[in-house]
Design a protein around this motif. Structure first.
Motif, PDB file in Angstrom:
ATOM      1  N   CYS A 140      -3.554  54.671  64.180  1.00  8.84           N
ATOM      2  CA  CYS A 140      -4.488  54.511  63.059  1.00  8.84           C
ATOM      3  C   CYS A 140      -5.535  53.446  63.361  1.00  8.84           C
ATOM      4  O   CYS A 140      -6.709  53.601  63.001  1.00  8.84           O
ATOM      5  N   THR A 141      -5.121  52.369  64.021  1.00  9.06           N
ATOM      6  CA  THR A 141      -6.081  51.311  64.363  1.00  9.06           C
ATOM      7  C   THR A 141      -7.126  51.809  65.353  1.00  9.06           C
ATOM      8  O   THR A 141      -8.344  51.614  65.161  1.00  9.06           O
ATOM      9  N   LEU A 142      -6.671  52.471  66.420  1.00  9.57           N
ATOM     10  CA  LEU A 142      -7.616  52.983  67.418  1.00  9.57           C
ATOM     11  C   LEU A 142      -8.502  54.081  66.830  1.00  9.57           C
ATOM     12  O   LEU A 142      -9.697  54.151  67.135  1.00  9.57           O
ATOM     13  N   GLY A 143      -7.924  54.943  65.997  1.00  8.49           N
ATOM     14  CA  GLY A 143      -8.726  55.989  65.375  1.00  8.49           C
ATOM     15  C   GLY A 143      -9.765  55.428  64.431  1.00  8.49           C
ATOM     16  O   GLY A 143     -10.890  55.943  64.346  1.00  8.49           O
ATOM     17  N   ILE A 227      -2.028  61.625  69.128  1.00 12.99           N
ATOM     18  CA  ILE A 227      -2.248  62.562  68.016  1.00 12.99           C
ATOM     19  C   ILE A 227      -2.804  61.830  66.800  1.00 12.99           C
ATOM     20  O   ILE A 227      -3.776  62.274  66.170  1.00 12.99           O
ATOM     21  N   TYR A 228      -2.208  60.686  66.449  1.00 14.88           N
ATOM     22  CA  TYR A 228      -2.676  59.923  65.287  1.00 14.88           C
ATOM     23  C   TYR A 228      -4.083  59.383  65.514  1.00 14.88           C
ATOM     24  O   TYR A 228      -4.884  59.310  64.573  1.00 14.88           O
ATOM     25  N   THR A 229      -4.385  59.010  66.737  1.00 13.85           N
ATOM     26  CA  THR A 229      -5.732  58.497  67.024  1.00 13.85           C
ATOM     27  C   THR A 229      -6.790  59.570  66.803  1.00 13.85           C
ATOM     28  O   THR A 229      -7.824  59.324  66.159  1.00 13.85           O
ATOM     29  N   ARG A 230      -6.537  60.747  67.316  1.00 13.68           N
ATOM     30  CA  ARG A 230      -7.512  61.833  67.183  1.00 13.68           C
ATOM     31  C   ARG A 230      -7.681  62.252  65.722  1.00 13.68           C
ATOM     32  O   ARG A 230      -8.802  62.489  65.265  1.00 13.68           O
ATOM     33  N   LEU A 231      -6.574  62.347  64.983  1.00  3.97           N
ATOM     34  CA  LEU A 231      -6.667  62.765  63.584  1.00  3.97           C
ATOM     35  C   LEU A 231      -7.315  61.681  62.728  1.00  3.97           C
ATOM     36  O   LEU A 231      -8.115  61.976  61.838  1.00  3.97           O
ATOM     37  N   MET A 232      -6.980  60.423  63.004  1.00  6.90           N
ATOM     38  CA  MET A 232      -7.569  59.331  62.237  1.00  6.90           C
ATOM     39  C   MET A 232      -9.071  59.239  62.486  1.00  6.90           C
ATOM     40  O   MET A 232      -9.852  58.989  61.556  1.00  6.90           O
TER      41      MET A 232
END
Length: 347
Positions: A140-143, A227-232
């Motif tokens: 989430c932080t990177l996204g 996955i979380y980075t791309r979606l965020m």
């Protein structure tokens, strides 16, 4: 104007209708719990009958290992396991055991299935929760950073790194981490949960387990962090184009305040949904990680149950993991309703 009088029967029918409409509404969490009951029954039924589709049984495996080819011996084993009964009778017996919280007996290990699962559940749960927390926090932080610095070098670097992390197979990534940190640098242990002969309690025991957890947790977290980075990032880009964000900026809110109070809370809604959906995939990924790093969890126990045709143990693992995933999805729905009151209002 004079009031139009209605017949007595019609007035009573309308009164009943109004009283019916004024019945108390079922809370959202009660609705979700009631919907989970038939799902559990369906999971139990599907697991039981799918296991019966595979050829052979545990009696064949044990007879082959003992070198005995006598059919009388095989039939005796089947009778002791209850495999000589009809499938329907075995299913009814299995349902009765489940209602009494009895997962059966593992003939291969000579222990109750529930005991074997509880011994390994903590290891797998600890690994999954740690990897999930790291992947959510870092992803989430990177996204968020990538979404706010779109089309810049930071965004490009994060996007490329997340794509590589998403594309790398888990088993290959685990082997490469072992080669780098265990074989080449000799910084971390290559497998297991603890060192033989090391103290199992106290600070030394905790540090020893932590050292063994680094590589499997890192390997599992990298994939899901991507996955979380791309979606965020996609969610932040979508929220940034909304009217309320432009209004906040027009009123004089700083970029940091807009990102913290407006963009981040609305972007996290999709993260909550993804967390519930990804838990099943996370459990599957932990099986691969446990095999590569020899982690004593449910994954290794399930593989040994498949190899030895220990049907009771395998059914117990499938049931416990399915109910666990179902409970997490239920908590996800409830937390989503807390974050977005419109969900409960429309239910």
């Amino acid at each position: 104007m004079s009031e139009i009088s209605l017949p007595t029967e019609e007035r009573s029918e309308r009164g009943l209708g109004l009283r019916w409409l004024s019945l108390p509404r079922i809370p959202y969490w009660v609705q979700r719990v009631l919907q989970a009951v038939p799902v559990v029954l369906l999971i139990v039924t599907m697991n039981f009958f799918l296991m019966r589709l595979a050829p052979g049984d545990m009696a064949d495996v044990m007879a082959g290992e003992s070198g005995v080819v006598s059919m009388d011996y095989v039939e005796h084993l089947r009778h002791s396991f209850g495999a000589d009964q009809s499938v329907f009778a075995q299913y009814i017996s299995y349902l009765g055991n489940i209602l009494h919280f009895d997962l059966g007996w593992s003939f291969r290990n000579g222990q109750p299935v529930a005991t074997l699962i509880l011994e390994r559940l903590a290891s797998t749960g600890f690994l999954m929760v740690t990897a999930l927390a790291i992947s959510i926090l870092c992803g989430c932080t990177l996204g968020m950073i990538a979404g706010l610095t779109r089309r810049r070098s930071v965004d490009l670097f994060i996007s490329v790194a997340s794509t590589i992390g998403f594309a790398a197979p888990l088993f290959w990534l685990g082997l490469m981490l072992i080669v780098l940190f265990s074989v080449t640098l000799a910084w971390l242990p290559a497998g297991g949960m603890s060192t033989l002969g090391a103290p199992a309690t106290g600070i030394a025991g905790v540090l020893d387990i932590a050292r063994h957890m680094v590589l499997p947790t890192l390997c599992l977290a990298i994939y899901y962090m991507a996955i979380y980075t791309r979606l965020m990032r996609a969610s932040v880009l979508d929220i940034c184009g909304q009217d309320f964000v432009r209004t906040a900026r027009a009123k004089g809110a700083s970029r940091l305040r807009t990102a913290w109070h407006h963009i981040l809370p609305n972007s996290l809604l999709s993260m909550v949904t993804l967390t519930g959906l990804q838990l099943g995939a996370l459990f599957s990924g932990s099986i691969t990680i446990e095999t590569v790093f020899a982690w004593p969890g449910l994954g290794q126990l399930a593989l040994s149950a498949v190899a030895s045709r220990d049907l009771n143990l395998l059914l117990g693992i499938l049931l416990v993991s399915s109910i666990f995933i179902l409970l997490v999805n239920l908590l996800t729905d409830l937390s989503y309703a807390l974050l977005d009151p419109r969900v409960e209002a429309s239910a």
